[in-house]
Design a protein around this motif. Sequence first.
Motif, mmCIF file in Angstrom:
data_model
loop_
_atom_site.group_PDB
_atom_site.id
_atom_site.type_symbol
_atom_site.label_atom_id
_atom_site.label_comp_id
_atom_site.label_asym_id
_atom_site.label_seq_id
_atom_site.Cartn_x
_atom_site.Cartn_y
_atom_site.Cartn_z
ATOM 1 N N ILE A 1 0.819 -1.174 0.138
ATOM 2 C CA ILE A 1 -0.112 0.026 0.098
ATOM 3 C C ILE A 1 0.844 1.254 0.090
ATOM 4 N N ILE A 2 1.920 1.270 0.745
ATOM 5 C CA ILE A 2 2.734 2.369 0.904
ATOM 6 C C ILE A 2 3.528 2.543 -0.423
ATOM 7 N N SER A 3 4.212 1.506 -1.002
ATOM 8 C CA SER A 3 4.656 1.757 -2.302
ATOM 9 C C SER A 3 3.929 2.239 -3.260
ATOM 10 N N VAL A 4 2.676 1.553 -3.596
ATOM 11 C CA VAL A 4 1.942 1.864 -4.681
ATOM 12 C C VAL A 4 1.576 3.299 -4.500
ATOM 13 N N SER A 5 1.057 3.744 -3.202
ATOM 14 C CA SER A 5 0.793 4.996 -2.900
ATOM 15 C C SER A 5 1.788 6.188 -3.442
ATOM 16 N N LEU A 6 3.104 5.573 -2.786
ATOM 17 C CA LEU A 6 4.181 6.380 -3.203
ATOM 18 C C LEU A 6 4.413 6.697 -4.716
ATOM 19 N N PHE A 7 4.423 5.578 -5.238
ATOM 20 C CA PHE A 7 4.472 5.576 -6.762
ATOM 21 C C PHE A 7 3.603 6.408 -7.725
ATOM 22 N N ILE A 8 2.121 6.332 -7.200
ATOM 23 C CA ILE A 8 1.217 6.993 -7.877
ATOM 24 C C ILE A 8 1.411 8.468 -7.556
ATOM 25 N N GLY A 9 1.555 9.019 -6.361
ATOM 26 C CA GLY A 9 1.659 10.371 -6.131
ATOM 27 C C GLY A 9 2.992 10.701 -6.877
ATOM 28 N N LEU A 10 4.191 10.127 -6.922
ATOM 29 C CA LEU A 10 5.267 10.844 -7.684
ATOM 30 C C LEU A 10 5.048 10.811 -8.889
ATOM 31 N N PHE A 11 4.454 9.698 -9.589
ATOM 32 C CA PHE A 11 4.052 9.786 -11.007
ATOM 33 C C PHE A 11 3.177 11.052 -11.425
ATOM 34 N N LEU A 12 2.396 11.433 -10.736
ATOM 35 C CA LEU A 12 1.410 12.404 -11.052
ATOM 36 C C LEU A 12 2.153 13.794 -10.750
ATOM 37 N N ALA A 13 3.029 13.816 -9.757
ATOM 38 C CA ALA A 13 3.806 14.966 -9.559
ATOM 39 C C ALA A 13 4.676 15.028 -10.639
ATOM 40 N N TYR A 14 5.514 14.048 -11.117
ATOM 41 C CA TYR A 14 6.361 14.136 -12.430
ATOM 42 C C TYR A 14 5.568 14.707 -13.700
ATOM 43 N N LEU A 15 4.521 14.115 -13.901
ATOM 44 C CA LEU A 15 3.754 14.790 -14.990
ATOM 45 C C LEU A 15 3.079 16.008 -14.810
ATOM 46 N N SER A 16 3.077 16.669 -13.518
ATOM 47 C CA SER A 16 2.685 17.933 -13.330
ATOM 48 C C SER A 16 3.776 19.212 -13.454
ATOM 49 N N LEU A 17 5.024 18.727 -12.800
ATOM 50 C CA LEU A 17 5.868 19.549 -12.396
ATOM 51 C C LEU A 17 6.950 19.794 -13.462
ATOM 52 N N GLY A 18 7.719 20.960 -13.567
ATOM 53 C CA GLY A 18 8.331 21.226 -14.682
ATOM 54 C C GLY A 18 8.460 22.773 -15.219
ATOM 55 N N ALA A 19 9.061 22.962 -16.221
ATOM 56 C CA ALA A 19 9.144 24.293 -16.666
ATOM 57 C C ALA A 19 7.801 25.162 -16.910
ATOM 58 N N VAL A 20 6.862 24.253 -17.382
ATOM 59 C CA VAL A 20 5.350 24.762 -17.239
ATOM 60 C C VAL A 20 4.609 23.950 -16.422
ATOM 61 N N LEU B 1 14.529 6.421 -9.745
ATOM 62 C CA LEU B 1 14.867 6.921 -11.068
ATOM 63 C C LEU B 1 13.938 8.255 -11.233
ATOM 64 N N LEU B 2 12.308 8.022 -10.909
ATOM 65 C CA LEU B 2 11.694 9.202 -11.125
ATOM 66 C C LEU B 2 12.040 10.321 -10.289
ATOM 67 N N VAL B 3 12.504 10.004 -8.992
ATOM 68 C CA VAL B 3 12.980 11.111 -8.282
ATOM 69 C C VAL B 3 14.130 11.761 -8.775
ATOM 70 N N CYS B 4 15.126 10.967 -9.166
ATOM 71 C CA CYS B 4 16.592 11.463 -9.796
ATOM 72 C C CYS B 4 16.204 12.409 -10.928
ATOM 73 N N ASP B 5 15.133 11.902 -11.887
ATOM 74 C CA ASP B 5 14.947 12.634 -13.118
ATOM 75 C C ASP B 5 14.294 14.202 -12.806
ATOM 76 N N LEU B 6 13.394 13.824 -11.850
ATOM 77 C CA LEU B 6 12.524 15.185 -11.525
ATOM 78 C C LEU B 6 13.578 16.089 -10.661
ATOM 79 N N LEU B 7 14.320 15.699 -9.973
ATOM 80 C CA LEU B 7 15.472 16.666 -9.202
ATOM 81 C C LEU B 7 16.613 17.092 -10.425
ATOM 82 N N GLY B 8 16.803 16.242 -11.380
ATOM 83 C CA GLY B 8 17.674 17.043 -12.662
ATOM 84 C C GLY B 8 16.723 17.964 -13.353
ATOM 85 N N ARG B 9 15.361 17.765 -13.302
ATOM 86 C CA ARG B 9 14.859 18.832 -13.995
ATOM 87 C C ARG B 9 14.516 20.086 -13.126
ATOM 88 N N TRP B 10 14.692 20.045 -11.795
ATOM 89 C CA TRP B 10 14.163 21.175 -10.998
ATOM 90 C C TRP B 10 15.549 21.948 -10.626
#
Length: 346
Positions: free
Chosen positions: A12-31, A302-311
Amino acid sequence: MPFYRLTSVQIIISVSLFIGLFLAYLSLGAVHIPIIDILSMFKSYLMNGSELATKEYPLASAIVMHIRLPRACAAILAGGALALAGACTQGLFKNPLASPDVLGVSSGSSFGAVIAIVSGFSFMNPMWLPIFTTVGALAASAFIYVLASRSSSSQILFLILTGLALSSLLGGARMGLLLMAQQYEVSQFVFWAMGGLDGRMWQHLLWPTPVIIIVSILLLKESRALNLLALGEESAHGMGLNVKQTRFKLLMFATLLTAMSIAIAGPIGFIGLMVPHLVRLLVGPAHEKLLPFSAIFGVIFLLVCDLLGRWIIAPNELKAGIITSFIGGCYFIGLIIRFQRKGRLA
């Protein structure tokens, strides 16, 4: 009750963390795109089709569906594959700090990349680069398997020695080719060797995806075999396991997963080394839990690392491979210091 028995809580914790991070990954960025707009766009795609969804959410559709979503899928495939390969390799070598790199996969893929770049194939069509890297990785691994299988001694020892020797040989050949290459060709190889997910499109995922999915499923089914190998060769034989055949099969799985991840994202270091080691501390050594949780946390990492690299240096980007190398290097320096204080090296 030990923590590693709380499988349902971990899932439950792992899947919830993944879903939240996945949506944040799609949301955050230059735009910045609000998560509610992303969810509404996905709903419109499912209910009304792509044409109407694109008209209703033009900005979200252009950025998410064509840039961030394929990049996120690339991170999911590469991160999960590398972590699975690392967990498999560590189980085979019975060493929690083993890495898929000992199989010669990275050296073979790098040599294939140099050939694609110097020969000009990568400039004719960008898809030639991942094809050459995959062929190079598989050819290097096949050579190692054939050479090691001729030995009557410990196959694992000869795999390590052969992998090191071939890596040194291909490293010298790679440097020799780069010495004769043009400056822009050297620059392209250096850029590729950093490892990253920038510029990933759907066409980059077409042929590695089915291979990763099929091999991952087959590897997850071999968790019992990895548990038996951890007991020792004689015990595994006594329980009816064909050790030689199983080792070859598992090594092939680890090689294919690593080769496909390199084809998608280039050589990203430390995921196959660090993630399974950390997950083992959380869920225990049983591979029924270690393998799937390694894949999940490899994706998250890897999602966290790529998100950090973009930020970090926005609007510019740091390659994900640079972030993983920095974090992995700091982690293992701390690990070595801890082992030194305890007077042992594990």
